[in-house]
Design a protein around this motif. Structure first.
Motif, PDB file in Angstrom:
ATOM      1  N   LEU A  64      38.201  46.039  76.733  1.00  0.00           N
ATOM      2  CA  LEU A  64      37.444  46.528  77.461  1.00  0.00           C
ATOM      3  C   LEU A  64      38.256  47.681  78.202  1.00  0.00           C
ATOM      4  O   LEU A  64      37.725  48.850  78.504  1.00  0.00           O
ATOM      5  N   ASN A  68      36.985  51.629  77.551  1.00  0.00           N
ATOM      6  CA  ASN A  68      36.911  52.766  78.892  1.00  0.00           C
ATOM      7  C   ASN A  68      37.466  53.816  78.660  1.00  0.00           C
ATOM      8  O   ASN A  68      37.401  54.969  79.060  1.00  0.00           O
ATOM      9  N   TRP A  72      36.409  57.509  79.214  1.00  0.00           N
ATOM     10  CA  TRP A  72      36.834  58.390  80.412  1.00  0.00           C
ATOM     11  C   TRP A  72      37.653  59.437  79.982  1.00  0.00           C
ATOM     12  O   TRP A  72      37.303  60.658  80.701  1.00  0.00           O
ATOM     13  N   ALA A 121      33.578  55.055  83.630  1.00  0.00           N
ATOM     14  CA  ALA A 121      34.788  54.729  82.647  1.00  0.00           C
ATOM     15  C   ALA A 121      36.192  54.364  83.583  1.00  0.00           C
ATOM     16  O   ALA A 121      36.753  53.413  83.048  1.00  0.00           O
ATOM     17  N   GLY A 124      35.665  50.858  85.054  1.00  0.00           N
ATOM     18  CA  GLY A 124      35.884  49.748  83.982  1.00  0.00           C
ATOM     19  C   GLY A 124      37.521  49.934  83.545  1.00  0.00           C
ATOM     20  O   GLY A 124      38.047  48.877  83.168  1.00  0.00           O
ATOM     21  N   CYS A 125      38.030  50.842  83.516  1.00  0.00           N
ATOM     22  CA  CYS A 125      39.641  50.879  83.089  1.00  0.00           C
ATOM     23  C   CYS A 125      40.511  50.130  84.265  1.00  0.00           C
ATOM     24  O   CYS A 125      41.203  49.352  83.847  1.00  0.00           O
ATOM     25  N   PHE A 139      31.060  48.138  87.539  1.00  0.00           N
ATOM     26  CA  PHE A 139      31.054  48.821  86.127  1.00  0.00           C
ATOM     27  C   PHE A 139      29.993  48.190  85.444  1.00  0.00           C
ATOM     28  O   PHE A 139      28.907  48.859  84.922  1.00  0.00           O
ATOM     29  N   GLN A 294      26.576  49.956  75.155  1.00  0.00           N
ATOM     30  CA  GLN A 294      26.278  49.617  76.484  1.00  0.00           C
ATOM     31  C   GLN A 294      26.215  48.031  76.740  1.00  0.00           C
ATOM     32  O   GLN A 294      26.881  47.517  77.674  1.00  0.00           O
ATOM     33  N   GLY A 297      29.810  46.560  76.406  1.00  0.00           N
ATOM     34  CA  GLY A 297      30.375  46.909  77.597  1.00  0.00           C
ATOM     35  C   GLY A 297      30.117  45.969  78.643  1.00  0.00           C
ATOM     36  O   GLY A 297      31.025  45.297  79.342  1.00  0.00           O
ATOM     37  N   SER A 301      32.737  42.830  80.151  1.00  0.00           N
ATOM     38  CA  SER A 301      32.975  42.964  81.627  1.00  0.00           C
ATOM     39  C   SER A 301      32.549  41.719  82.313  1.00  0.00           C
ATOM     40  O   SER A 301      33.377  41.154  82.940  1.00  0.00           O
TER      41      SER A 301
END
Length: 319
Positions: A64, A68, A72, A121, A124-125, A139, A294, A297, A301
């Motif tokens: 993840l 991201n 980003w 992003a 998420g990071c 996120f 998507q 992601g 997450s």
């Protein structure tokens, strides 16, 4: 004689333990009545190494994070390009004074897109690297909202195709009015007309909405070369494969027949519809790829959040 010596020694040990009392018995051992010392049934609980380590999946966590980081950087690049074009084109002060027409500016669309991608992003990071439940939830929620919005827009666009077609034509006509005012918009319109081999929204007569190309029926039409004309991108052979482009090929083209000026007569709305129909499979593949990214992601997450919550519950139970 040897077995009797071992028996005597064992009895002597029992006698010594009894004489010394329970305080001298080694910790962790007990003595059964009339028998040798036995291991105690009560042992100090010892935590295993497996229980002391975190069970948050490193694969999910860093997948993840890497996922991201790429978006980003992409969002930051798009944001930088949009800001550079927005400021460089006419200057920051003039752009801020003309906020009323900013929604027609392609650079502003890049700024909004880059900003949204950059922020999502970033959440998420940080959420994955710091195992922050709040950021991970935010996120995944934003990604889910965007995913549902995209699917809804796709379904509505297909269900109301005529409405989309009419509003696309209105948008093209509105952008035709701003053709000379925005260099970026001018390049986009010229690119679309050259590649699709079209002119205007419904027809080349849509360029009558531009003050430079309109026909007034007065002496002005004879004095201004562009009057009653179309941009060079409406001319046949003005695509990217052309070696030399005649930028004046469309001057006065609508004063007489378009065929005599070698100008495209079909509008871009119908050409767009034909292009989408002819390239439906590649377009569907790109859309599916974006949706799967998507979904990927969101899945990672939510899985990482579940691991974090499970490990947190174990910590609370132990301490």
């Amino acid at each position: 004689m040897a077995p009797q010596r071992r028996s005597t020694t064992r009895q002597q040990l029992d006698f010594d333990y009894a004489a010394q009392g329970p305080s001298r018995i080694p910790r962790g051992h007990g003595r059964a009545p009339n028998g040798p010392p036995q291991p105690s049934s009560r042992r100090t609980p010892r935590r295993s190494r497996r229980e002391s380590e975190t069970e948050v999946g490193c694969c999910m966590k860093y997948s993840l994070f890497g996922f991201n980081v790429l978006f980003w950087l992409l969002g930051g690049l798009i944001l930088f390009i949009g800001l550079y074009a927005f400021i460089e084109k006419r200057g920051l002060i003039q752009d801020l004074e003309n906020v009323s027409s900013v929604h027609f500016d392609p650079s502003f669309a890049l700024i909004v897109l880059g900003f949204v991608v950059f922020i999502v992003a970033f959440l998420g990071c940080v959420g994955s690297l710091r195992e922050n439940n709040c950021f991970l939830l935010l996120f995944s929620t934003i990604l889910l909202i965007v995913l549902l919005a995209e699917i809804t827009c796709g379904v509505l666009a297909y269900a109301y195709r005529d409405w989309v077609k009419d509003n696309t034509n209105k948008l093209i006509v509105q952008n035709i009015k701003e053709y000379r005012e925005d260099p970026d918009l001018q390049d986009i319109i010229d690119g679309i007309q050259s590649e699709l081999e079209c002119c205007g929204g419904e027809s080349a007569n849509d360029w009558d909405n531009n003050i430079y190309f309109n026909c007034t029926g007065t002496e002005r039409d004879q004095l201004i070369p562009e009057a009653c004309g179309v941009p060079f991108s409406c001319c046949k052979g003005s695509g990217s494969s052309a070696d030399v482009i005649n930028t004046q090929c469309g001057f006065g083209a609508r004063k007489t027949s378009l065929l005599s000026f070698n100008v495209h007569s079909k509008g871009c709305v119908n050409k767009m519809e034909t292009w989408i129909r002819d390239n439906l499979v590649p377009i569907a593949g790109v859309v599916l790829f974006v949706l799967l990214i998507q979904v990927f992601g969101i899945f990672i997450s939510l899985t990482l959040r579940a691991d974090i919550n499970r490990q947190r519950s174990k910590w609370l139970a132990q301490y």
